[in-house]
Design a protein around this motif. Structure first.
Motif, PDB file in Angstrom:
ATOM      1  N   PHE A 171       0.833  -1.191   0.000  1.00 16.72           N
ATOM      2  CA  PHE A 171       0.000   0.000   0.000  1.00 16.72           C
ATOM      3  C   PHE A 171       0.874   1.250   0.000  1.00 16.72           C
ATOM      4  O   PHE A 171       1.844   1.335   0.759  1.00 16.72           O
ATOM      5  N   PHE A 172       0.493   2.219  -0.809  1.00 15.98           N
ATOM      6  CA  PHE A 172       1.090   3.539  -0.675  1.00 15.98           C
ATOM      7  C   PHE A 172       0.160   4.346   0.250  1.00 15.98           C
ATOM      8  O   PHE A 172      -0.334   3.790   1.225  1.00 15.98           O
ATOM      9  N   ASN A 173      -0.097   5.600   0.017  1.00 13.54           N
ATOM     10  CA  ASN A 173      -0.847   6.395   1.000  1.00 13.54           C
ATOM     11  C   ASN A 173      -2.344   6.317   0.742  1.00 13.54           C
ATOM     12  O   ASN A 173      -2.881   7.045  -0.105  1.00 13.54           O
ATOM     13  N   VAL A 174      -2.998   5.437   1.471  1.00 15.95           N
ATOM     14  CA  VAL A 174      -4.427   5.212   1.305  1.00 15.95           C
ATOM     15  C   VAL A 174      -5.195   6.227   2.147  1.00 15.95           C
ATOM     16  O   VAL A 174      -4.842   6.510   3.290  1.00 15.95           O
ATOM     17  N   TYR A 175      -6.283   6.769   1.565  1.00 12.36           N
ATOM     18  CA  TYR A 175      -7.110   7.728   2.313  1.00 12.36           C
ATOM     19  C   TYR A 175      -8.574   7.514   1.956  1.00 12.36           C
ATOM     20  O   TYR A 175      -8.904   6.885   0.950  1.00 12.36           O
ATOM     21  N   GLY A 176      -9.458   8.072   2.796  1.00 16.63           N
ATOM     22  CA  GLY A 176     -10.881   7.999   2.516  1.00 16.63           C
ATOM     23  C   GLY A 176     -11.720   7.919   3.777  1.00 16.63           C
ATOM     24  O   GLY A 176     -11.191   7.946   4.893  1.00 16.63           O
ATOM     25  N   PRO A 177     -13.042   7.837   3.609  1.00 18.12           N
ATOM     26  CA  PRO A 177     -13.965   7.760   4.754  1.00 18.12           C
ATOM     27  C   PRO A 177     -13.629   6.590   5.677  1.00 18.12           C
ATOM     28  O   PRO A 177     -13.067   5.584   5.247  1.00 18.12           O
ATOM     29  N   ARG A 178     -13.979   6.747   6.931  1.00 14.96           N
ATOM     30  CA  ARG A 178     -13.784   5.771   8.001  1.00 14.96           C
ATOM     31  C   ARG A 178     -12.335   5.660   8.471  1.00 14.96           C
ATOM     32  O   ARG A 178     -12.029   4.849   9.337  1.00 14.96           O
ATOM     33  N   GLN A 179     -11.444   6.473   7.914  1.00 17.63           N
ATOM     34  CA  GLN A 179     -10.078   6.508   8.436  1.00 17.63           C
ATOM     35  C   GLN A 179     -10.126   7.221   9.782  1.00 17.63           C
ATOM     36  O   GLN A 179     -10.681   8.310   9.891  1.00 17.63           O
ATOM     37  N   ASN A 180      -9.562   6.575  10.798  1.00 19.18           N
ATOM     38  CA  ASN A 180      -9.687   7.100  12.162  1.00 19.18           C
ATOM     39  C   ASN A 180      -8.734   8.281  12.379  1.00 19.18           C
ATOM     40  O   ASN A 180      -7.525   8.103  12.393  1.00 19.18           O
ATOM     41  N   PRO A 181      -9.276   9.501  12.578  1.00 13.07           N
ATOM     42  CA  PRO A 181      -8.408  10.665  12.755  1.00 13.07           C
ATOM     43  C   PRO A 181      -8.009  10.912  14.202  1.00 13.07           C
ATOM     44  O   PRO A 181      -7.261  11.850  14.491  1.00 13.07           O
ATOM     45  N   ASN A 182      -8.493  10.094  15.115  1.00 10.31           N
ATOM     46  CA  ASN A 182      -8.304  10.387  16.536  1.00 10.31           C
ATOM     47  C   ASN A 182      -7.004   9.841  17.119  1.00 10.31           C
ATOM     48  O   ASN A 182      -6.692  10.085  18.271  1.00 10.31           O
ATOM     49  N   SER A 183      -6.270   9.094  16.320  1.00 13.54           N
ATOM     50  CA  SER A 183      -4.982   8.592  16.773  1.00 13.54           C
ATOM     51  C   SER A 183      -3.873   9.471  16.216  1.00 13.54           C
ATOM     52  O   SER A 183      -3.938   9.922  15.066  1.00 13.54           O
ATOM     53  N   GLU A 184      -2.843   9.697  17.025  1.00 17.72           N
ATOM     54  CA  GLU A 184      -1.720  10.486  16.532  1.00 17.72           C
ATOM     55  C   GLU A 184      -0.973   9.731  15.432  1.00 17.72           C
ATOM     56  O   GLU A 184      -0.121  10.294  14.741  1.00 17.72           O
ATOM     57  N   TYR A 185      -1.280   8.455  15.258  1.00 15.53           N
ATOM     58  CA  TYR A 185      -0.608   7.646  14.247  1.00 15.53           C
ATOM     59  C   TYR A 185      -1.436   7.506  12.973  1.00 15.53           C
ATOM     60  O   TYR A 185      -1.120   6.712  12.110  1.00 15.53           O
ATOM     61  N   SER A 186      -2.525   8.267  12.874  1.00 11.97           N
ATOM     62  CA  SER A 186      -3.413   8.131  11.729  1.00 11.97           C
ATOM     63  C   SER A 186      -2.740   8.586  10.442  1.00 11.97           C
ATOM     64  O   SER A 186      -1.745   9.310  10.461  1.00 11.97           O
ATOM     65  N   GLY A 187      -3.341   8.195   9.321  1.00 10.63           N
ATOM     66  CA  GLY A 187      -2.889   8.709   8.037  1.00 10.63           C
ATOM     67  C   GLY A 187      -3.004  10.224   8.018  1.00 10.63           C
ATOM     68  O   GLY A 187      -3.932  10.800   8.598  1.00 10.63           O
ATOM     69  N   VAL A 188      -2.083  10.861   7.324  1.00  9.52           N
ATOM     70  CA  VAL A 188      -1.995  12.317   7.394  1.00  9.52           C
ATOM     71  C   VAL A 188      -3.268  13.001   6.908  1.00  9.52           C
ATOM     72  O   VAL A 188      -3.700  14.010   7.480  1.00  9.52           O
TER      73      VAL A 188
END
Length: 312
Positions: free
Chosen positions: A174-191
């Motif tokens: 996987f390269f940089n996957v993004y979209g709905p349901r990506q959890n933004p509440n972790s400091e380790y989340s996708g940018v």
């Protein structure tokens, strides 16, 4: 109808995959310890799947499930999916990201389980800062963190178990996957999930480095379509990049998103983090050779993501 096991199926990508497989008429079994996944990601299909809240590191549980499951396809997405977390917790990351994978492959081998495909999800992090550009599946690797080391080792185990023992296997990066349901509440989340949350809630966004670092962003629905195509339409054990094949500086992505959201992001700049990669772009010609073409442009994907996040 096929029986499909998804480890990490309550996570961001795993839940999209579960939804798509259910919609295609498959029987789906999900294993997720919910350390990073969320049950609400599966709420729409809760009555159509079998869900186990369990860690893939429990060998006995996994062995029993594999033996009784009679699975056609196994998608191995369970992982500690954070580079930063792997630097803090290298041994725990190793148990999840490598030991559990090899243990599963070995159980399939030793018990001659007649699966159609075992698909392991690796990461573009394996390339590190190696000079080859863009990144082909045959490029040099330079794993810089425990996360990347384990991902590379596990994908090699996956491919070589296929070659040595005749198990139908395949691995994807996987390269940089993004979209709905990506959890933004972790400091380790996708940018992009963090950018989305900061834009929506008018909170400051911490930019590590100058924003010139490039990434190959790919929308989650394209990723799921690629996973299904690779698992069902390839024959040889191999590795495939999953990406758009584009290279975009992070600061340009942020400006595009600001235009879509019609809001300005409050950026706090800090030094680049150890292990962060400066340039990333995939060569996706191997993926295109099996007939796959990404359907989502970055602008369209971000627009859809913003619409989803604004409404939920």
């Amino acid at each position: 109808m096929f029986k499909v096991l998804i480890t990490g199926g309550a996570g961001f990508i795993g839940s999209f995959l579960a939804h798509k497989l259910v919609a295609n008429g498959n029987k789906v079994i999900v294993v997720d310890d919910l350390s990073m996944g969320r049950l609400e990601n599966l709420a729409d299909i809760n009555d159509k799947i079998v869900f186990y809240k369990h860690t893939v590191c429990d060998e006995q549980f996994m062995h029993d499930l594999l033996l009784k499951g009679d699975f056609d396809y196994i998608y191995y997405l369970a992982a500690v999916s954070s580079v930063a977390d792997s630097v803090v917790r290298p041994w725990y990351t190793h148990l999840v990201n490598q030991e559990s994978v090899v243990n599963t492959l070995e159980f399939i081998r030793a018990n001659h389980l007649p699966i159609k495909k075992f698909l392991f999800t690796s990461s573009a992090a394996v390339y590190g800062n190696a000079a080859d550009f863009p990144k082909t599946e045959d490029s040099h690797v330079d794993p810089l963190t425990p996360y990347a080391i384990d991902k590379y080792a596990s994908e090699r185990y996956t491919v070589d178990f296929g070659r040595l023992y005749g198990i139908p296997t395949v691995a994807v990066r996987f390269f940089n996957v993004y979209g709905p349901r990506q959890n933004p509440n972790s400091e380790y989340s996708g940018v992009l999930s963090i950018v989305t949350k900061c834009l929506k809630e008018d909170k400051p966004f911490t930019l590590y480095g100058d924003g010139a670092q490039t990434r190959d962003f790919v929308y989650v629905e394209d990723v799921v379509d690629a996973l299904i195509k690779i698992s069902t339409e390839t024959d040889e054990p191999a590795v495939y990049n999953i990406a758009n094949g584009d290279e975009t500086p992070l600061i340009d992505v942020i400006h595009t998103y600001e235009d879509i959201a019609r809001k300005k992001l409050n950026i706090i700049q800090k030094e680049a983090r150890q292990g962060d990669i400066s340039k990333s772009r995939a060569d996706v010609s191997k993926l295109k050779k099996i007939g796959f073409e990404p359907q989502w442009s970055l602008h369209d994907g971000l627009s859809n993501y913003w619409k989803y996040y604004s409404e939920n």
